[in-house]
Enzyme design. Structure first.
Site, PDB file in Angstrom:
ATOM      1  N   HIS A 115       5.642  -3.405  10.710  1.00  0.00           N
ATOM      2  CA  HIS A 115       4.205  -3.186  10.809  1.00  0.00           C
ATOM      3  C   HIS A 115       3.890  -2.746  12.233  1.00  0.00           C
ATOM      4  O   HIS A 115       4.673  -2.984  13.166  1.00  0.00           O
ATOM      5  CB  HIS A 115       3.440  -4.481  10.511  1.00  0.00           C
ATOM      6  CG  HIS A 115       3.397  -4.842   9.055  1.00  0.00           C
ATOM      7  ND1 HIS A 115       2.863  -4.012   8.091  1.00  0.00           N
ATOM      8  CD2 HIS A 115       3.799  -5.970   8.403  1.00  0.00           C
ATOM      9  CE1 HIS A 115       2.939  -4.593   6.911  1.00  0.00           C
ATOM     10  NE2 HIS A 115       3.515  -5.783   7.068  1.00  0.00           N
ATOM     11  N   CYS A 148       2.558   1.588  11.042  1.00  0.00           N
ATOM     12  CA  CYS A 148       1.181   2.063  11.165  1.00  0.00           C
ATOM     13  C   CYS A 148       0.813   2.195  12.633  1.00  0.00           C
ATOM     14  O   CYS A 148       1.351   1.508  13.501  1.00  0.00           O
ATOM     15  CB  CYS A 148       0.218   1.105  10.468  1.00  0.00           C
ATOM     16  SG  CYS A 148       0.311   1.136   8.669  1.00  0.00           S
TER      17      CYS A 148
END
Length: 290
Positions: free
Chosen positions: A137, A179
Site C-alpha cells: 500500500h 497507490c
C-alpha cells in the site's frame, strides 16, 4: 506563457559566466559551467561507450523484493489480495534476466529499512546494477510496511552515490507498485491512440523510479491476476528484456497499462477507471540488460 527575468545589478554584473539556481540566493555557492547563452566553459570531452552502461561484470546484480500483503489492524489497510501473483511474476522475470533474488514477505517499517540498509552497505563492485521492487500500500511519497509507512525518498537515499559507493555510476532501478493518493482517472475518449577516466557525477544520478501510477492517483490490482502495472512489466520484460533499451520497455509498459486495462468494480464511482504508470529517470546512459 510567462517568463521570469533576473534583474541585472552591479552585484551580479561580474557573474555572467556562473550558474544560477531557481531558488533564493544565499547559499554562497557559485560554480562555472554552461551559461544562459549556451557557452560551454567546461571540458565535456566524450569518451567511448559514453551513452551505454557497462554490463561487463561477473554479476548482473541483486534484485531485492519486498511483498507486503497483510497489515496490522491499526493501519486501517486491507489485505492486498493478488500481490502474491505479482511477487511470482517479479521473481520469475528478474531471475530470467540473471539477477540474484532476495525476497521478503510482510515486513514492518523497521524490517524494510533494515533489509534496504543492508543491501546498500553490501559490496556491489562486481555487479552491473541494482534493482528493488516494492509491492505494498502507499500514499503520495510514502510506502507502507505492515505496521506503518516510510517516506520513499528515505528508501532511495540509501543508494545515493555518496552513500553506496560501489553502485556509483551504475543503474539503480526501483519499481513501486503502490497507490500514490486517492484520485481516480476516468479516462478520456480518443480517436487514436571512459573507462579509466574519473569524473564527478551528481549523487542522485543513475536512478530510475518506475511508479505504477501517476502522482496522487490510486493504483489498481486484480485480486486474482495481480496488479495492472506488474503484470504489464512482466510481459514486456519477458518479450523485450533482451532486445530493447529500458526506457523503450517502460514506454511499452505504459502503453499496455493505459490501453489494455479498465477497472471493474461494484463500488459507486470506481467502475470503468483507467491508470497510467509514471516513469522518472535520472539515468545518464542507455541501459540494456545483458
Amino acid at each position: 506563457m510567462s517568463f521570469l527575468f533576473e534583474k541585472e545589478t552591479p552585484n551580479n554584473a561580474n557573474l555572467t559566466m556562473s550558474d544560477c539556481v531557481d531558488a533564493k540566493p544565499g547559499n554562497g555557492k557559485e560554480s562555472s559551467g554552461l551559461t544562459d547563452a549556451g557557452v560551454d566553459v567546461t571540458d565535456a570531452k566524450p569518451h567511448s561507450d559514453v551513452f551505454q552502461y557497462n554490463m561487463n561484470y561477473p554479476s548482473v546484480g541483486q534484485c531485492v523484493i519486498i511483498n507486503n500483503k497483510n497489515f496490522h489492524k491499526q493501519t486501517g489497510m486491507g489485505v492486498r489480495n493478488g500481490t502474491d501473483q505479482d511477487a511470482k511474476n517479479v521473481v520469475e522475470i528478474f531471475s530470467k534476466l540473471g539477477f540474484k533474488i532476495k525476497f521478503n514477505n510482510d515486513l514492518t517499517v523497521v524490517q524494510m529499512r533494515d533489509v534496504l540498509i543492508k543491501a546498500s552497505q553490501e559490496d556491489h563492485s562486481h555487479s552491473a546494477m541494482f534493482v528493488c521492487v516494492l509491492l505494498s500500500h502507499g500514499d503520495d511519497g510514502m510506502i507502507f510496511g505492515t505496521d506503518g509507512c516510510i517516506e520513499l525518498k528515505k528508501v532511495f537515499a540509501l543508494f545515493r552515490g555518496d552513500r553506496c559507493k560501489s553502485l556509483v555510476g551504475k543503474p539503480k532501478l526501483f519499481f513501486i507498485q503502490a497507490c500514490r493518493g486517492s484520485d481516480l482517472d476516468g479516462g478520456i475518449e480518443t480517436d487514436s491512440v571512459g573507462e579509466g577516466e574519473t569524473q564527478r557525477i551528481p549523487v542522485e544520478a543513475d536512478f530510475l523510479y518506475a511508479y505504477s501510477t501517476a502522482p496522487g492517483y490510486y493504483s489498481w490490482r486484480n485480486v486474482a491476476n495481480g496488479s495492472w502495472f506488474i503484470s504489464s512489466l512482466y510481459e514486456m520484460l519477458l518479450k523485450y528484456g533482451k532486445r530493447l533499451e529500458i526506457m523503450q520497455i517502460m514506454t511499452r509498459v505504459n502503453h499496455m497499462v493505459a490501453l489494455n486495462f479498465e477497472s471493474s468494480s461494484n463500488l459507486p464511482g470506481f467502475d470503468g477507471m483507467k491508470q497510467i504508470p509514471c516513469i522518472v529517470s535520472m539515468l545518464t546512459k542507455e541501459l540494456y540488460f545483458p
